[in-house]
Write an enzyme that holds these catalytic residues in place. Structure first.
Site, short mmCIF file in Angstrom:
data_model
loop_
_atom_site.label_atom_id
_atom_site.label_comp_id
_atom_site.label_asym_id
_atom_site.label_seq_id
_atom_site.Cartn_x
_atom_site.Cartn_y
_atom_site.Cartn_z
N VAL A 1 0.71 -1.14 -0.01
CA VAL A 1 -0.05 -0.03 -0.01
C VAL A 1 0.74 1.15 -0.02
O VAL A 1 0.30 2.54 -0.20
CB VAL A 1 -0.94 -0.07 1.16
CG1 VAL A 1 -1.99 -0.98 1.21
CG2 VAL A 1 -0.30 -0.08 2.47
N SER B 1 -7.62 3.15 15.78
CA SER B 1 -7.28 2.56 17.04
C SER B 1 -7.54 3.13 18.25
O SER B 1 -7.88 4.55 18.08
CB SER B 1 -5.86 2.16 17.06
OG SER B 1 -5.36 1.61 18.04
N TYR C 1 3.23 4.52 16.35
CA TYR C 1 1.90 3.96 16.22
C TYR C 1 0.86 4.94 16.50
O TYR C 1 -0.21 5.27 15.61
CB TYR C 1 1.99 2.71 16.64
CG TYR C 1 0.60 1.77 16.64
CD1 TYR C 1 0.29 1.23 15.38
CD2 TYR C 1 -0.53 1.88 17.65
CE1 TYR C 1 -1.03 0.36 15.13
CE2 TYR C 1 -1.65 1.38 17.38
CZ TYR C 1 -1.91 0.62 16.16
OH TYR C 1 -3.06 -0.04 16.00
N ALA D 1 0.93 8.15 16.80
CA ALA D 1 0.85 9.27 16.14
C ALA D 1 0.19 9.18 14.78
O ALA D 1 -0.69 9.68 14.36
CB ALA D 1 2.12 10.06 15.83
N SER D 2 0.54 7.88 14.25
CA SER D 2 -0.23 7.55 12.99
C SER D 2 -1.71 7.35 12.99
O SER D 2 -2.68 7.76 12.22
CB SER D 2 0.43 6.21 12.36
OG SER D 2 0.10 4.95 13.16
N LYS D 3 -2.09 6.86 14.32
CA LYS D 3 -3.37 6.55 14.19
C LYS D 3 -4.43 7.62 14.62
O LYS D 3 -5.35 7.88 14.30
CB LYS D 3 -3.76 5.46 15.60
CG LYS D 3 -3.23 4.14 15.03
CD LYS D 3 -4.02 3.62 13.81
CE LYS D 3 -3.43 2.06 13.49
NZ LYS D 3 -4.22 1.69 12.28
N ILE E 1 -8.11 -6.80 20.05
CA ILE E 1 -8.59 -7.68 19.10
C ILE E 1 -7.66 -8.61 18.81
O ILE E 1 -6.41 -8.65 18.54
CB ILE E 1 -9.13 -6.93 17.74
CG1 ILE E 1 -9.75 -5.68 17.77
CG2 ILE E 1 -9.97 -7.91 16.89
CD1 ILE E 1 -10.93 -5.55 18.64
#
Length: 254
Positions: free
Chosen positions: A66, A145, A158, A160-162, A191
């Site tokens: 991606v 998330s 992670y 920061a990205s979410k 999950i």
């Protein structure tokens, strides 16, 4: 849960080789939709195809990255050739950063997490959105998330990205809502997927801690997120725009 409206619709799912993406792909195929699953994991995609129990050619896989425009272009062309214009985009591909704090986060790790989790959504969306605008209809669901809403769900990169995914989703919906586009995000908590396998490794103390800290007292199955996706992408959710739907067993209510 059955939605007749998905029969014949074209769904594009990233991260379809395992976990939530795989569960989403299977769920939509069972609803009669045509699904194109994109992932780097070729073996995982083969497994997804088997799990759909599809004998009507409603699921097709594309092995690709991606973060690479060239891969996305080929995947989208394949989807269009097989099934026509894409109606629903599920941007689910993502990676973790092992809860790495900023001073321990290398530039390479930062770039990789942001590239997959955020840039990937941007690139895939921009290659599919034009055809949605042409048909004046399209649903986009981005995988955020609880780490996109509070600290502690991941490391610096992670988290920061979410957070960024949530902002991007809201702006995406704002910019194109009047042109028939509906964009929302899903924010899962604990999950049980292959991506979280490290939590269950060894004596499984991390998994036990997460379970105890979750008010619902358990980890969720990826199929539960897929069920939420089916609703959120449906006409029944047509008035839900630019929203983050949490599925976290009460984690954020603590």
């Amino acid at each position: 849960m059955h939605f007749d409206e998905y029969v014949g619709k074209t769904i594009f799912v990233t991260g379809a080789a395992s976990g939530i993406g795989q569960a989403q792909a299977i769920a939509f195929v069972k609803q009669g939709a045509n699904v194109v699953g994109m992932d780097l994991d070729e073996v995982g995609l083969v497994n997804t195809a088997k799990k759909t129990n599809d004998s009507n050619g409603r699921f097709t896989a594309f092995t690709g990255d991606v973060t690479k425009t060239s891969d996305i272009i080929v995947a989208v062309k394949k989807a269009n050739k097989l099934f026509g214009a894409i109606d629903i985009l599920l941007n689910t591909a993502g990676i973790l950063d092992d809860y790495t704090p900023t001073l321990e986060t290398s530039e390479t790790l930062w770039d990789r997490v942001l590239a997959v989790n955020l840039k990937g959504i941007f690139l895939v969306t921009n290659h599919i959105l034009p055809q949605m605008l042409s048909q004046k209809y399209g649903v986009i669901i981005n995988m955020a998330s609880i780490a996109g809403m509070v600290a502690g769900g991941g490391g610096a990169a992670y988290t920061a990205s979410k957070h960024a995914i949530i902002g991007y989703t809201k702006q995406l919906d704002h910019d194109y809502i009047k042109q028939g586009i509906r964009a929302n995000a899903i924010a899962p908590g604990a999950i049980k997927t292959p991506m979280n396998a490290a939590d269950f490794a060894g004596d499984g103390k991390m998994a036990e801690w997460v379970e105890k800290e979750t008010p619902a007292g358990r980890w969720a199955k990826p199929e539960e997120v897929a069920s939420l996706t089916l609703f959120l992408a449906s006409k029944q959710a047509d008035y839900i725009h630019g929203t983050v739907m949490t599925i976290d067993g009460g984690w954020l209510e603590k």
